[in-house]
Design an enzyme around this catalytic site. Structure first.
Site, mmCIF file in Angstrom:
data_model
loop_
_atom_site.group_PDB
_atom_site.id
_atom_site.type_symbol
_atom_site.label_atom_id
_atom_site.label_comp_id
_atom_site.label_asym_id
_atom_site.label_seq_id
_atom_site.Cartn_x
_atom_site.Cartn_y
_atom_site.Cartn_z
ATOM 1 N N LYS A 75 3.222 -9.482 -8.357
ATOM 2 C CA LYS A 75 2.686 -8.370 -7.198
ATOM 3 C C LYS A 75 1.309 -8.611 -6.918
ATOM 4 C CE LYS A 75 3.040 -3.315 -6.261
ATOM 5 N NZ LYS A 75 3.588 -2.116 -7.094
ATOM 6 N N SER A 150 6.886 0.464 -3.833
ATOM 7 C CA SER A 150 5.756 -0.401 -3.286
ATOM 8 C C SER A 150 5.841 -1.810 -3.754
ATOM 9 C CB SER A 150 4.539 0.079 -3.654
ATOM 10 O OG SER A 150 4.084 0.173 -4.971
ATOM 11 N N SER A 174 7.599 2.487 -8.134
ATOM 12 C CA SER A 174 7.419 1.253 -7.385
ATOM 13 C C SER A 174 8.067 0.182 -8.117
ATOM 14 C CB SER A 174 6.027 1.062 -7.187
ATOM 15 O OG SER A 174 5.415 1.775 -6.122
HETATM 16 N N1 GLN Z 1 6.156 6.006 -3.879
HETATM 17 C C1 GLN Z 1 5.083 6.735 -5.021
HETATM 18 C C2 GLN Z 1 3.684 6.968 -4.402
HETATM 19 O O1 GLN Z 1 3.495 6.217 -3.296
HETATM 20 C C3 GLN Z 1 5.031 5.861 -6.010
HETATM 21 C C4 GLN Z 1 4.374 4.647 -5.850
HETATM 22 C C5 GLN Z 1 4.182 3.690 -7.017
HETATM 23 O O2 GLN Z 1 4.848 3.704 -7.886
HETATM 24 N N2 GLN Z 1 2.943 2.928 -6.959
HETATM 25 O O3 GLN Z 1 2.999 7.224 -4.952
#
Ligand code: GLN
Length: 477
Positions: A75, A150, A174
């Site tokens: 990532k 994400s 994410s």
């Molecule tokens: N969707 C959640 C957020 O936007 C989790 C994102 C993540 O785990 N990085 O904070």
């Protein structure tokens, strides 16, 4: 749909051929990457071929390391020395870290080949992959739909089989949400089990780097390489990950699964049906399934987003346009530079979170928001720790099927609602495994949560679930 044999088995029996596997991967990339947009940076083909030949040589000489020649995607918020790390933001469009993240050092030492850096929501803030400054990623199972975020690119590239393993990061879901939308497997490890050194931070008290794969055993392989203490990360714990070679599916008679009614109620019909289908098959084999009430479910999203935004606002304060200068500027003072960079280079969701984060921490609002959220977090953690002492929690990973592109972008709350099932594990610090339960008509995933350091329980139950679903190793291409 395609099913590939276990990478773990191929590695163990010495039949894995990195040169052939790379050619297949390069073919899939040439055919699909333009549409899917899973990568922000891909390594040059010639360099990858050279690495694959070198790995093949080591295998033939009997000198193979644990992940010799295995194709891995990383990532884009995880540092790889000399490779651009944008974290999905224009703010870091030219930033090349001068060092490797701890997990990347471990991968390189284990002989893995890093194929590229994957697309993601800007600074990991998002649930669909659509908040990347480098364009949205598409879901290989249905190109009109999102792959989840994400860690959108890591999940999507696994789903079109250009790599066999991937690293993601998980602050509130994410890793697990994109894995659920792409029928892949993902783990949010116990807090502290994997070093965060070299991860571009979003919300430190919640997030972990974690492994992604197409089967539980492959995931356990990657996990055994990246987990364990790092003296240079103060939150890292002394911890021995499970041995991937000796893992066995759990005896169904020994399974006790606890299912929160509120999450089932929040799930749309096809998700509920797929998940309950799995429960009845587990029960038919002798597992004990118990439903319980989790009245704190209505509090987890407000608590999570308050804490995450507060931490994000302070983490993102460092980007003033001078530290990682990636744009032409006419600014004459630091203040001008700061305003210009933050106005031009942050996307709208990141700006929203900084504004909210500053608000919830500010004088007069702190007790009402941040302190209250911290109290809820403690309450949720205590409740969850009490339950996972007795049983494994099981629930759908996402309340809905993968949304269409654009479908959830109108209202931020609609987007945050996708995380209803995943944020609890981050608030509580417990490990959580997502694995596919069906792919027809679209992927649906199940999430299992265990006691801290209980990854072994998740893997064993995960192997049993794979026997039932027959979905180990599936991909869209
Ligand atoms: N969707 C959640 C957020 O936007 C989790 C994102 C993540 O785990 N990085 O904070």
């Amino acid at each position: 749909m395609k099913k590939r044999g276990s990478l773990a088995q191929q590695l163990a029996s010495g039949v894995y051929n990195p040169v052939e596997r790379l050619e297949e991967a390069l073919y899939l990339i040439s055919r699909l990457e333009e549409e899917v947009n899973a990568f922000i940076t891909l390594l040059p083909e010639e360099r990858l071929r050279e690495e694959a030949r070198e790995a093949q040589r080591r295998i033939l000489e009997g000198k193979a390391r644990p992940l010799e020649g295995v194709l891995v995607a990383v990532k884009d918020n995880i540092s790889v020395r000399g490779l651009r790390a944008t974290a999905g933001s224009k703010m870091l469009s030219c930033y090349k870290p001068p060092y490797n993240a701890h997990v990347v050092e471990r991968l390189v030492d284990a002989g893995a080949i890093i194929v590229g850096k994957t697309n993601m929501d800007e600074f990991a803030m998002g649930s669909t992959g659509e908040y990347s400054a480098y364009g949205p990623t598409r879901n290989p199972w249905d190109m009109g739909r999102v792959p989840g975020g994400s860690s959108s690119g890591s999940a999507a590239t696994l789903a079109y089989a250009a790599v066999d393993l991937a690293l993601g990061s998980d602050t509130g879901g994410s890793i697990r949400l994109p894995a659920a939308f792409t029928a892949t497997v993902g783990l949010k490890p116990t807090y502290g089990a994997v070093s965060r050194r070299g991860l571009i931070p979003y919300a430190n008290s919640l997030e972990q780097i974690g492994p992604m794969a197409r089967s539980v055993r492959d995931l356990a392989f990657l996990y055994s390489v990246i987990a364990g203490r790092d003296p240079l990360d103060a939150t890292s714990i002394d911890y021995q990950p499970p041995d991937p070679y000796t893992l066995e599916p759990r005896d169904p008679e020994a399974v006790r699964l606890c299912v929160p009614e509120e999450i089932i109620d929040a799930s749309e019909a096809p998700v509920k049906a797929a998940f309950e289908g799995l429960l009845s098959r587990l029960e038919a084999q002798g597992a004990t399934i118990e439903y319980f009430r989790a009245p704190w479910t209505s509090l987890v999203l407000p608590a999570y987003y308050t804490i995450a935004m507060a931490e994000a606002a302070s983490n993102l304060a460092r980007y003033d346009g001078s530290l990682y200068p990636c744009h032409d500027s006419r600014a004459r003072t630091w203040e001008e530079l700061n305003v210009e960079a933050r106005t031009r280079l942050f996307g709208p969701e990141v700006k929203r979170r900084i504004a909210m984060g500053v608000l919830v921490l500010s004088e007069g609002y702190r007790d009402e928001y941040y302190v209250k959220a911290a109290k809820i977090r403690r309450l949720v953690r205590d409740r969850v720790l009490g339950i996972v002492r007795e049983c494994i929690i099981g629930q759908p990973t996402s309340p809905v099927l993968p949304p269409r592109l654009g479908e959830r972008l109108g209202d931020p709350l609609q987007l945050y609602a996708l995380d209803i099932s995943t944020v609890t594990a981050n608030l509580a610090g417990v490990p959580a495994l997502q694995l596919p339960v069906s792919v027809e008509p679209l992927p649906v995933g199940a999430q299992l949560m265990a006691r801290p350091r209980g990854e072994v329980d998740l893997f064993e139950l995960g192997l049993l679930v794979e026997e039932i679903t027959g979905l180990a190793g599936v991909s869209a291409f």
